[in-house]
Every structure is written in C-alpha cells, then in structure tokens.
Design a protein around this motif. Sequence first.
Motif, PDB file in Angstrom:
ATOM      1  N   ARG B 183      52.130   2.110  60.040  1.00 38.81           N
ATOM      2  CA  ARG B 183      52.733   2.994  59.033  1.00 38.81           C
ATOM      3  C   ARG B 183      52.505   4.467  59.400  1.00 38.81           C
ATOM      4  N   VAL B 184      51.270   4.777  59.792  1.00 36.34           N
ATOM      5  CA  VAL B 184      50.936   6.158  60.155  1.00 36.34           C
ATOM      6  C   VAL B 184      51.715   6.587  61.398  1.00 36.34           C
ATOM      7  N   VAL B 185      51.815   5.682  62.373  1.00 37.76           N
ATOM      8  CA  VAL B 185      52.543   5.999  63.608  1.00 37.76           C
ATOM      9  C   VAL B 185      53.997   6.313  63.281  1.00 37.76           C
ATOM     10  N   GLU B 186      54.618   5.476  62.452  1.00 40.17           N
ATOM     11  CA  GLU B 186      56.027   5.680  62.121  1.00 40.17           C
ATOM     12  C   GLU B 186      56.230   6.943  61.285  1.00 40.17           C
ATOM     13  N   ASP B 187      55.298   7.212  60.370  1.00 37.51           N
ATOM     14  CA  ASP B 187      55.389   8.443  59.566  1.00 37.51           C
ATOM     15  C   ASP B 187      55.341   9.685  60.435  1.00 37.51           C
ATOM     16  N   ASN B 188      54.694   9.575  61.585  1.00 34.42           N
ATOM     17  CA  ASN B 188      54.550  10.734  62.452  1.00 34.42           C
ATOM     18  C   ASN B 188      55.580  10.724  63.580  1.00 34.42           C
ATOM     19  N   GLY B 189      56.636   9.949  63.421  1.00 29.31           N
ATOM     20  CA  GLY B 189      57.731   9.985  64.388  1.00 29.31           C
ATOM     21  C   GLY B 189      57.550   9.070  65.585  1.00 29.31           C
ATOM     22  N   GLY B 190      56.571   8.161  65.529  1.00 30.28           N
ATOM     23  CA  GLY B 190      56.404   7.224  66.637  1.00 30.28           C
ATOM     24  C   GLY B 190      57.085   5.902  66.328  1.00 30.28           C
ATOM     25  N   GLU B 191      57.030   4.957  67.262  1.00 32.05           N
ATOM     26  CA  GLU B 191      57.585   3.630  66.995  1.00 32.05           C
ATOM     27  C   GLU B 191      56.667   2.547  67.577  1.00 32.05           C
TER      28      GLU B 191
END
Lengths: 296, 399
Positions: B183-191
């Motif tokens: 969730r944190v990774v995706e919130d910060n523009g990662g995948e």
Amino acid sequence: MFELLGISPQVLLGQLLLGLINGAFYAILSLGLAVIFGLLNIINFAHGALYMAGAFVAWILLHYLGIGYWPALILAPLIVGAFGIVLERTMMSRLYKLDHLYGLLLTFGLALIIQGLFRNYYGISGLPYQIPSQLSGGQNLGFMFLPNYRAWVVVASIVVCFGTWFMIEKTRLGAYLRAATENPALVSAFGINVPLLITLTYGFGVALAGFAGVLAAPIYSVNPNMGADLIIVVFAVVVIGGMGSILGAIITGYMLGIVEGLTRVFYPEGSAVVIFVIMAIVLLIKPEGLFGKEAR
Amino acid sequence: MMKKLSLATALCALSTGAAFAQEIDVKLGVLNDRSGVYADLSGEGSVVAARMAVEDFKAADKGLNVEIISADHQNKPDIGSNIARQWYEVDGVNAILDVPTSSVALAVADITAEKNGVLIDSGAGSTQLTREQCRPTTVHWTYDTAALATGTGAAMTNAGGKKWFFLTADYAFGHSLEENTARVVEDNGGEVVGQVNVPFPAQDFSSFLLQAQGSGADVIGLANAGGDTVNAIKQASEFGITQAGQKLAALLFFVTDVHALGAQTAQGLSLTEAFYWDQNDNTRAWSKRFMDIQDAQPTMVQAGVYSGTMAYLAAVEALGSAEDGKAIVAKMKEMEFNDPLFGKVTVRGDGRALHDMYLFEVKSPDESTGEWDLYNQISSITGEEAFLPMLPECDFTKQ
C-alpha cells in the motif's frame, strides 16, 4: 520458445540445479543417519543438533583461534565425531539390547540438551560466518548465476557420499562392519573388536553431520535451531530411501532436493510439504522404502 | 499515666500508618520470550531495561515501592494468557510489560482489559493492538508493522526503487506485512511486480530469490522475520543479487539480526527502527550501562520497555495509585514524556505511543569500527507520519 506452464526452460534449469544443491545437504545428512541406523540400529535423533554443532564449531574455531574455513572442514567433523564417540561409549552402548525406541528417546533428549546449551551460550539470533574468499563470487551460466560456493557444496557432497558408499560396500573394512551388524558374536569370534567397530561407525556418522554443518555455515543462518529445522525433512528422506540403505539415502537425498526445487517453481506454498507427501505415498505402496530390503 | 501512654502509642501508630499510606506498591511483570526465537531481542534484556527504568526514575525516593517479576510465554497465547491471569488474580501485578509475538500480546490485552490492569507492549508488531482489538488499558509503545512498512517502503520508493517484488512468509504476519508495505509503495508511485509465498520457516531461499531476480524488480521486500530474513539476506548476497543492483528491504529486522549477519553480508540493507544505541550521547551512555550487564547492545524492544516503564511510573506517581489500570492509561494519554532514549513521546487516544522512527542503512565493513557499529542513520520520520491514523471508535479519551 518451449515453455512449460508459463515457465521458461532457463528458470526450470536454474531450479533443477538449485534443487540438486539442496539435495547435496539432504544426501550427506541422510547418509549419516542411514549408516548409523544400518549398522547400529539406532535412530539418531541428535543428528540435527550435531549438524548444528558442526557449524558452531567452525565459528568457534574462527572466532577464538583464527582457524579458517578449510582447516575447519577437517577439524570440525573430527571434534564433533569425537564428541559423538563419547556419547556412544557413555550412553548409547547401554541401549543396544533394548528396543529402538529407547535409542530414539535418548538421542531426542540429547538433541534438546545440546540445542539448549548452545542457545544459552550463544543466543538465538545466530552468528556470522563468511564464504571463504577463494569461493566467493560465481559463474554466469546463461540460465542462472551459480555461486562458486554452491558448486563446491555439490562437488564436496558427491565425493563424500561416493567415498562412504565405496568404503562400506566395497572394502574389507566395510565387509567387517556389515558382518559385525549381521552376527556380532561370530565376527568377534574371528578376533575382530566389534564394540570398537561400532563406536567408530557412530563417530563417523556423526562426523558426517558435522561436515554438513561446516558446509552449511556460510550460506545458512548459524543458529541453535538450524538442525531442528532440517532434521525432520532428512528423516523423511531416509524413510523414503529405505531405512539403513546407504545408496538409497544418497540417491533419495539428491532426488528429493530436485523435486522440492521444482515444487518451488510450480507451487511454492507446497514446497515445505512435498517431501512428506511423497513419504506418505511411498510408505503406502512400498513400506520398506524405495531402496530398502524387505524386513525379515 | 496509663492514658498518656496509650495516647502516645495511638499517635505513633497513626503517624507510622500515615507514612505507610504514602508508599505506593507497584508490581510490574515482564512477560516475554526467554527461550525461543525472540529471546535475544526481548528476553532477559527487557527485564534489565525495566530495572534500569525503576532505578533512573528514582522510584524509591518518590514513594514508589516497585517490584519486577518476569516469565517466559514461549510465544504461545495459551501459556501467555495463563501467566497474565495468574499475575493479575493471585500475584497482584499492576502492569504487564513487553509481550512480543502478536498472538500472545492480543490475548494478554484482552485479559488486561478484563482485570483493569495495564499492558505496555513493546515487542509485538501487530497494528490490531490499537485498531481492531484496541482496549482502554493497552499502550503500544515501540513500533508496529505499519510504521516499519511506512518507514522503509516510502523511503525506498522515493529513492527510486519503484518496482517491488515480495518474498512473503506464508502466514498471517507475513501477508499483513506485505499488504501494508504494498500500500505504501503504491501510494508513493511505485508498483508491485510480483510476489511469492515462502513456506515458514525456510532454510533455503535461493529458488525464491532467483524468481525475484528474474522479475526485474528494483527492490526485493522481505516480508518475514528472524532466521528467515537472515537466511534470505545471506543467500541474496551469495547469489550476487545485491551486487547486481537490486536492493533488499527488510521489513521487520532488529539490530541483533544484523549483528548475526555481520556487516559484510548485511551492508547496504535498509531498515526502520525506533531506537539505535549509537544515536546520541544519551543513548550511548544508557546502552553502555546495559552492555555492562547484558553483554549485548540493546534492541529497540528493550529500549522501549525502559521508555514505557518510565512513562508508566510517571503516571502512577501523578495519580498516587497503581490500582486502576484504566485511569493510569488515561493519565498517560494526558501527559507528555521525554526520556533519554525515545525523546518526546505522547500516547494517542487509542493507546498508540507516538515518537520518531528512523530509517537506517547497514554500514559497509570498511565503515564499521566494531561488531556492534552497524547503522548509518539516513532520515527520521515523525510519529504522526509513521503510524496509521487513529480509528475514531478506538479513541478512548472521547468515551
């Protein structure tokens, strides 16, 4: 390109090789168990703890005495083997006339005590041990990166396993050993010291565990539970191969390493149980194991 | 004459009685793993930390008569529950400290609420302690898995690690750690480009690491703990994964684990902790005292037991009694704490302690000057950023 269930042959080949490497550990450990069971009729539950002790002795030699990996590869099995001989002389030799179960209980208790002692002195987190500089790095095989150390593990294990099989099955000493387990009274009547043979055999089987421990130290976490995690799998390997069958233990060790490796590709969640599933099937179909002789 | 004497005796009795009334008896129970996988990161070290807190609080001078007892919960909820129940019912324990292993901590939190005791948890990681299973008598002091995920996940994604592959220990803890971090990774523009469920516990990670290597991910997230993480990192180094540029993110890792790996193998690894012994003069001085007794540097869990015990004793002193657990925790939520290890700490309405968390990177062997000289501090995150926001139904200050 040819693909199997969406998995490329490169990946498959890589996993086969990794399976073979894990199989190398299974083979050395199950070989030690098979030698001890085949010749002494003791189910050595302390095998995992002695494997752990091998790794710790390697660390102790390095940390306190500055003795590196290569000498440790000889010294640690000797130290662990000597310890095994003390155990055999002082405790196990009293149990040979009793049911197998007593040996199993004794060695299980010893395993817990040995693990507890190491945990008390060195903690549970584990200790660092580096790959020897001569074997760091690796080769790019095209389909995978093979660390030099893993290649060494496979070579070392094949040499040790073949050597042991040869000694027991093809030499005069091996013939004495096999005869001594078949009919100890008759063999000692020929002037051969049977108790000494048995003690040395136990020492040798245990030294194999110590050797595997040193091999494992640079790549697995060196902690007091490392043997307990592995020993159950190794017992399954021995059961599948046939209790006491030397060749069976070796071949099954490598084979199951490969099966486990393949399971990790197709269904990773199942890789921890696949060996036990095979064990259940083998026990149902051929209870004496793949390479075992039928009980007389 | 006789009358005078009895009067004097009565007066004496009265005055000593008054002195006794001023003395507050406090009994603390350190309940943790003393023989299993968490024995090094909590264990006897947490008991030492609690004792140091009582000493530094100068409890005796302040009229607090503090006794500390300890027990091994063996990481089993049934054993932990039995001990907690006996401590509250028979032994008169006022507060239970530490309690690593989330399943045990959740069980003890329930008993604590039932018995109106206090649980100051330092060792467990589950966010449920202050969310789904929040209780008015629980304070969760040191860290939780969400804070670790936020610390490590956000920092590594922002530093360019956009593509993640997870090696997940195949049980509830591993899955929740993966979920939090993803969730944190995706919130910060990662995948997240892939994941594999690894049976627990595992010796050999090479197959799984090879899958991660083939995925083309920038970061391999290790959603596991203890010996599993140690094995994974050791083998990643062996297979040339870190050398080839992929980074490893340990999502639950303690200084004792890094010590077990050694700087040679662990170098470059990123991780989040609430405390490191070598942060400033205060932490160094305290850790030296700890080291003299325990022969190891303290972990954040042990430091958290110290910090939490100091705060608890301050609340008991302010209230003048250790009897009513709910009142003590409510008092802790009103106060602001400042101790040498965690600095400024406040306790939120749901029992979540808020303090800074720190992102560390493991030093290379050339930089490291000793076996415990392991971390460089990269950045710090405030408690408000690190921990999940409070659920309104868990705000016990409003109830």
